[in-house]
Scaffold this motif. Structure first.
Motif, PDB file in Angstrom:
ATOM      1  N   LEU A   1       0.828  -1.207   0.000  1.00  5.97           N
ATOM      2  CA  LEU A   1       0.000   0.000   0.000  1.00  5.97           C
ATOM      3  C   LEU A   1       0.862   1.255   0.000  1.00  5.97           C
ATOM      4  CD1 LEU A   1      -2.760   1.376   0.231  1.00  5.97           C
ATOM      5  CD2 LEU A   1      -2.507   1.270   2.702  1.00  5.97           C
ATOM      6  N   GLU A   2       1.881   1.264   0.869  1.00  2.69           N
ATOM      7  CA  GLU A   2       2.772   2.424   0.937  1.00  2.69           C
ATOM      8  C   GLU A   2       3.471   2.631  -0.398  1.00  2.69           C
ATOM      9  OE1 GLU A   2       3.637   1.934   5.711  1.00  2.69           O
ATOM     10  OE2 GLU A   2       4.952   1.018   4.251  1.00  2.69           O
ATOM     11  N   THR A   3       3.851   1.528  -1.024  1.00  2.00           N
ATOM     12  CA  THR A   3       4.480   1.633  -2.343  1.00  2.00           C
ATOM     13  C   THR A   3       3.526   2.259  -3.344  1.00  2.00           C
ATOM     14  OG1 THR A   3       5.710  -0.354  -1.841  1.00  2.00           O
ATOM     15  CG2 THR A   3       5.652   0.331  -4.137  1.00  2.00           C
ATOM     16  N   MET A   4       2.268   1.830  -3.288  1.00  2.00           N
ATOM     17  CA  MET A   4       1.287   2.390  -4.216  1.00  2.00           C
ATOM     18  C   MET A   4       1.097   3.881  -3.985  1.00  2.00           C
ATOM     19  SD  MET A   4      -1.634  -0.539  -4.351  1.00  2.00           S
ATOM     20  CE  MET A   4      -2.881   0.522  -5.008  1.00  2.00           C
ATOM     21  N   ALA A   5       0.966   4.262  -2.705  1.00  2.00           N
ATOM     22  CA  ALA A   5       0.643   5.654  -2.395  1.00  2.00           C
ATOM     23  C   ALA A   5       1.814   6.579  -2.641  1.00  2.00           C
ATOM     24  CB  ALA A   5       0.174   5.767  -0.946  1.00  2.00           C
ATOM     25  N   ARG A   6       3.061   6.123  -2.326  1.00  2.00           N
ATOM     26  CA  ARG A   6       4.200   7.040  -2.355  1.00  2.00           C
ATOM     27  C   ARG A   6       5.082   6.886  -3.589  1.00  2.00           C
ATOM     28  NH1 ARG A   6       5.468   6.924   3.628  1.00  2.00           N
ATOM     29  NH2 ARG A   6       3.408   7.395   4.483  1.00  2.00           N
ATOM     30  N   VAL A   7       4.988   5.752  -4.267  1.00  2.00           N
ATOM     31  CA  VAL A   7       5.856   5.557  -5.427  1.00  2.00           C
ATOM     32  C   VAL A   7       5.050   5.469  -6.723  1.00  2.00           C
ATOM     33  CG1 VAL A   7       7.552   4.048  -6.505  1.00  2.00           C
ATOM     34  CG2 VAL A   7       7.599   4.411  -4.038  1.00  2.00           C
ATOM     35  N   ILE A   8       4.111   4.542  -6.740  1.00  2.00           N
ATOM     36  CA  ILE A   8       3.409   4.281  -7.999  1.00  2.00           C
ATOM     37  C   ILE A   8       2.510   5.445  -8.389  1.00  2.00           C
ATOM     38  CG2 ILE A   8       1.755   2.764  -9.120  1.00  2.00           C
ATOM     39  CD1 ILE A   8       2.909   0.506  -7.385  1.00  2.00           C
ATOM     40  N   LEU A   9       1.751   5.964  -7.409  1.00  2.00           N
ATOM     41  CA  LEU A   9       0.842   7.064  -7.722  1.00  2.00           C
ATOM     42  C   LEU A   9       1.593   8.310  -8.203  1.00  2.00           C
ATOM     43  CD1 LEU A   9      -2.210   6.984  -7.636  1.00  2.00           C
ATOM     44  CD2 LEU A   9      -2.132   8.237  -5.490  1.00  2.00           C
ATOM     45  N   PRO A  10       2.629   8.764  -7.469  1.00  2.00           N
ATOM     46  CA  PRO A  10       3.364   9.936  -7.968  1.00  2.00           C
ATOM     47  C   PRO A  10       3.990   9.688  -9.342  1.00  2.00           C
ATOM     48  CG  PRO A  10       3.929   9.527  -5.691  1.00  2.00           C
ATOM     49  CD  PRO A  10       3.095   8.375  -6.127  1.00  2.00           C
ATOM     50  N   ALA A  11       4.455   8.463  -9.580  1.00  2.00           N
ATOM     51  CA  ALA A  11       5.110   8.194 -10.862  1.00  2.00           C
ATOM     52  C   ALA A  11       4.119   8.197 -12.012  1.00  2.00           C
ATOM     53  CB  ALA A  11       5.835   6.854 -10.801  1.00  2.00           C
ATOM     54  N   SER A  12       2.841   7.891 -11.712  1.00  2.00           N
ATOM     55  CA  SER A  12       1.876   7.805 -12.811  1.00  2.00           C
ATOM     56  C   SER A  12       0.915   8.982 -12.818  1.00  2.00           C
ATOM     57  CB  SER A  12       1.099   6.497 -12.714  1.00  2.00           C
ATOM     58  OG  SER A  12       0.522   6.367 -11.442  1.00  2.00           O
ATOM     59  N   ILE A  13       1.237  10.026 -12.033  1.00  2.00           N
ATOM     60  CA  ILE A  13       0.258  11.103 -11.850  1.00  2.00           C
ATOM     61  C   ILE A  13      -0.036  11.838 -13.150  1.00  2.00           C
ATOM     62  CG2 ILE A  13       1.843  12.978 -11.217  1.00  2.00           C
ATOM     63  CD1 ILE A  13      -1.489  12.165  -9.513  1.00  2.00           C
ATOM     64  N   SER A  14       0.951  11.936 -14.051  1.00  2.00           N
ATOM     65  CA  SER A  14       0.668  12.665 -15.290  1.00  2.00           C
ATOM     66  C   SER A  14      -0.340  11.893 -16.136  1.00  2.00           C
ATOM     67  CB  SER A  14       1.954  12.907 -16.070  1.00  2.00           C
ATOM     68  OG  SER A  14       2.373  11.736 -16.705  1.00  2.00           O
ATOM     69  N   GLY A  15      -0.167  10.573 -16.198  1.00  2.00           N
ATOM     70  CA  GLY A  15      -1.125   9.762 -16.947  1.00  2.00           C
ATOM     71  C   GLY A  15      -2.508   9.836 -16.332  1.00  2.00           C
ATOM     72  N   ILE A  16      -2.553   9.828 -15.001  1.00  2.00           N
ATOM     73  CA  ILE A  16      -3.848   9.890 -14.325  1.00  2.00           C
ATOM     74  C   ILE A  16      -4.510  11.248 -14.558  1.00  2.00           C
ATOM     75  CG2 ILE A  16      -4.961   9.846 -12.058  1.00  2.00           C
ATOM     76  CD1 ILE A  16      -2.948   7.735 -11.220  1.00  2.00           C
ATOM     77  N   SER A  17      -3.710  12.317 -14.537  1.00  2.00           N
ATOM     78  CA  SER A  17      -4.293  13.640 -14.826  1.00  2.00           C
ATOM     79  C   SER A  17      -4.882  13.669 -16.225  1.00  2.00           C
ATOM     80  CB  SER A  17      -3.251  14.748 -14.721  1.00  2.00           C
ATOM     81  OG  SER A  17      -2.352  14.491 -13.704  1.00  2.00           O
ATOM     82  N   THR A  18      -4.133  13.134 -17.195  1.00  2.00           N
ATOM     83  CA  THR A  18      -4.656  13.069 -18.554  1.00  2.00           C
ATOM     84  C   THR A  18      -5.993  12.340 -18.558  1.00  2.00           C
ATOM     85  OG1 THR A  18      -2.383  12.847 -19.273  1.00  2.00           O
ATOM     86  CG2 THR A  18      -4.065  12.405 -20.890  1.00  2.00           C
ATOM     87  N   ALA A  19      -6.042  11.219 -17.846  1.00  2.00           N
ATOM     88  CA  ALA A  19      -7.269  10.425 -17.795  1.00  2.00           C
ATOM     89  C   ALA A  19      -8.423  11.241 -17.244  1.00  2.00           C
ATOM     90  CB  ALA A  19      -7.042   9.189 -16.928  1.00  2.00           C
ATOM     91  N   ILE A  20      -8.148  11.982 -16.172  1.00  2.00           N
ATOM     92  CA  ILE A  20      -9.211  12.761 -15.529  1.00  2.00           C
ATOM     93  C   ILE A  20      -9.725  13.846 -16.466  1.00  2.00           C
ATOM     94  CG2 ILE A  20      -9.630  14.442 -13.701  1.00  2.00           C
ATOM     95  CD1 ILE A  20      -7.757  12.729 -11.936  1.00  2.00           C
ATOM     96  N   ILE A  21      -8.787  14.532 -17.132  1.00  2.00           N
ATOM     97  CA  ILE A  21      -9.217  15.613 -18.026  1.00  2.00           C
ATOM     98  C   ILE A  21     -10.034  15.065 -19.187  1.00  2.00           C
ATOM     99  CG2 ILE A  21      -8.403  17.410 -19.575  1.00  2.00           C
ATOM    100  CD1 ILE A  21      -5.987  17.669 -17.682  1.00  2.00           C
TER     101      ILE A  21
END
Lengths: 297, 322
Positions: free
Chosen positions: A189-209
């Motif tokens: 979980l910590e890996t997801m929250a602190r590593v994976i999420l920040p690393a994929s945040i640009s893709g996720i932002s694109t998805a949201i927009i």
């Protein structure tokens, strides 16, 4: 001989290139024809009064062409639906990409895809005949056809977009990053929250927009469920008349190339510009903050 | 040129993280000399809770789909009779069937496919086989992505202004199919490109190495290998076109007609528009409720059936490719 082959190859290159420009050509034609049929309204109304005018009475005499209530209606349903679809879509994506076993994924992924395939008119119909009476009874409000209802229905239409693009983004985070975090003693979980999420945040932002862009342009749901009142709403349980609903509902009765017709095309321009901006921003984010490893869009 | 292209694998075939985690967790539990084991326990507990929440949220999508579909089935199946499927509407649409709508929708979506399929596959061939990285490619991609983002009602306006008015096609099957074709183009391009990408570079190298030209390689090696994937994209395109309402409202569909279209210049009825009209514009909205459910069920069956076929076909394909 080699020369002929080269020329042939070159010719085919040009041929396929010209086919590939079809999308851009269509996009250009859409803008040209929208502007051609929409701009004449500004002979009768100024741009400022058109966009910020608070009353939309296109059939009154003299008519009022102020689309401010329609814009607010569109923004209201979009923002509210995003409040539902963003957590739903991103969390589903995180579950699918990181936690779900292969078996569960093979069930949920098609479900999300089928959700995307549901025709919008069916979702609108469902909102009309099921959700609206339900809301009316449970919340004891004047009408169940309102912003709240439309936003919930819209949310389920943008979840698939948000989910699938976010999932791709989360997948493309290099395994080495995850392994490094896990090896340092972090939990999954910590890996997801602190590593994976920040690393994929640009893709996720694109998805949201892109998901929000889908919601703002969606027509049938807001046409059938949002209630259709062309006024600036004061609560989320008020009915509204978002831009696409107004265009779809009034085009049939607007006299051909009359003021009303031009005004509806001009509303189309505003809508087109909104989604265009959304898409350009998404594109920029995807391009600029290209993820490490495989790019996601 | 070929060396720059790596095999793009199925995006889900990245090293299975769960096995890595399992291994790490095993080694962790082996040296249990950790003093902070209670802390780890708490972190584990939080993880468990959060993961359950995520799982629950993921299933919300499934529940939503289930509710909508089962509701339509529960209310609509009684309306589905032979008469309903094979007769035109009667008595100002309060009785009778939906045959003209079914025919209209099939005509529209097949027409849209005829328009979008060649252009879409051609574009995908350019993007995947010919284009080089650079500004030109970026502009083309920008065009495709933006076309995919254009609201459906704007496609309707475009169809009205260009096909119906400017080209003087009139409100007709043809105008609707062209409009829907423009709208489904990005879907077809995306699916075809993915299919072309999945063809291993070694296939191309082998063909070129045997002396085939690039064109021969594309048509005799790459396209046949990618064909099932491309056809899947075609199915998805058809189903998208079949379910859309806004683009055909001003370009093809009318409230009511008893006759079936005899030429591509005829106005038509269509399933999604029929649902909308019956549910909102009739004088007898309550009386035609069963017909509305029935029509919605037929539309859902058509669209989801096509999609399900595409999904199953594609997952089989992936397995075979691996």
């Amino acid at each position: 001989m080699a020369n002929i082959r080269q020329m042939k190859n070159r010719g085919m290159h040009v041929f396929f290139f010209s086919i590939a420009t079809a999308s851009i050509t269509i996009l250009l034609m859409i803008s040209i024809f929208l502007f051609m049929e929409g701009l004449p309204i500004f002979k009768f109304v100024s741009v400022i009064n058109f966009i910020f005018g608070k009353s939309w009475y296109p059939t009154a005499d003299p008519p009022d062409f102020g689309i401010f209530p329609l814009i607010i209606g569109s923004l209201a349903v979009t923002v509210l639906s995003a409040a539902v679809s963003i957590p739903l879509g991103v969390m589903t994506a995180a579950y699918l990409a990181e936690i779900a076993s292969a078996k569960v994924r093979e069930i949920i992924k098609p479900i999300v895809e089928l959700l995307a395939a549901l025709p919008s008119v069916v979702i609108g119909f469902f909102g009309m005949v099921v959700v609206a009476p339900f809301l009316q009874n449970v919340l004891d409000i004047a009408t169940g056809l309102n912003i709240f209802n439309a936003s919930i229905m819209l949310a389920f239409m943008s979840v698939p977009t948000i989910c699938s693009i976010s999932e791709d983004a989360i997948y493309s985070v290099p395994t080495s990053l995850k392994e490094a975090s896990l090896a340092l003693g972090a939990t999954h979980l910590e890996t997801m929250a602190r590593v994976i999420l920040p690393a994929s945040i640009s893709g996720i932002s694109t998805a949201i927009i892109l998901g929000m862009s889908r919601a703002i342009g969606e027509t049938m749901v807001v046409l059938m469920v949002a209630g259709g009142a062309a006024m600036v709403p004061s609560s989320i349980f008020d009915p509204a008349r978002p831009m696409p609903a107004s265009i779809a509902a009034e085009m049939a009765e607007a006299p051909f190339r009359g003021k009303h017709y031009y005004a509806l095309f001009a509303t189309g321009i505003v809508l087109f510009v909104f989604t265009f901006i959304f898409n350009i921003i998404a594109e920029q984010i995807a391009h600029k903050y290209r993820q490490v490893g495989e790019a996601s869009l | 040129m070929l060396t720059t292209r790596t095999d793009v694998m199925d995006d889900h075939s990245v090293a299975p993280l769960s096995t890595v985690i399992e291994k790490i967790e095993k080694t962790k539990s082996n040296n249990n000399s950790q003093p902070a084991s209670s802390c780890i326990g708490r972190r584990k507990l939080i993880q468990k809770i959060v993961f359950s929440i995520l799982r629950a949220v993921a299933w919300v999508n499934g529940i939503a789909l289930l509710i909508i579909v089962s509701f339509m089935v529960a209310n609509g199946w009684r309306a589905i009779t032979w008469t309903f499927l094979t007769q035109p509407p009667r008595d100002s649409m309060t009785k009778g069937g939906i045959l003209p709508c079914i025919v209209g929708t099939l005509g529209l979506s097949l027409g849209a496919l005829l328009v979008a399929f060649p252009i879409g596959v051609g574009s995908a061939i350019y993007l995947n086989e010919y284009a080089r990285q650079g500004r030109l490619l970026r502009i083309i991609r920008l065009g495709i992505n933006n076309l995919a983002g254009v609201p459906s009602v704007v496609f309707g306006l475009f169809g009205l202004a260009f096909f119906v008015t400017y080209l003087k096609v009139g409100i007709s099957l043809l105008a609707g199919a062209l409009t829907l074709g423009a709208m489904t183009l990005p879907v077809i391009i995306g699916a075809s490109e993915e299919a072309l990408k999945a063809v291993p570079a070694t296939y191309r190298e082998a063909s070129l190495g045997l002396g085939a030209t690039k064109l021969q390689t594309i048509f005799r090696v790459v396209l046949p290998t990618a064909l099932p994937g491309i056809l899947t994209g075609g199915i998805l395109g058809i189903s998208r076109a079949a379910g859309e309402t806004a683009p055909i409202m001003f370009t093809a569909a009318i409230f009511f007609t008893t006759k079936l279209p005899s030429s591509i210049f005829d106005e038509i009825m269509a399933l999604p528009y029929h649902i909308y009209v019956l549910a909102t514009a009739g004088t007898e909205i309550e009386k035609t409720r069963p017909l509305q459910y029935g029509t919605a069920l037929v539309l859902i069956a058509l669209v989801l059936g096509l999609n399900l076929a595409a999904v199953v076909w594609r997952s089989r394909l992936r397995k075979r490719m691996q």
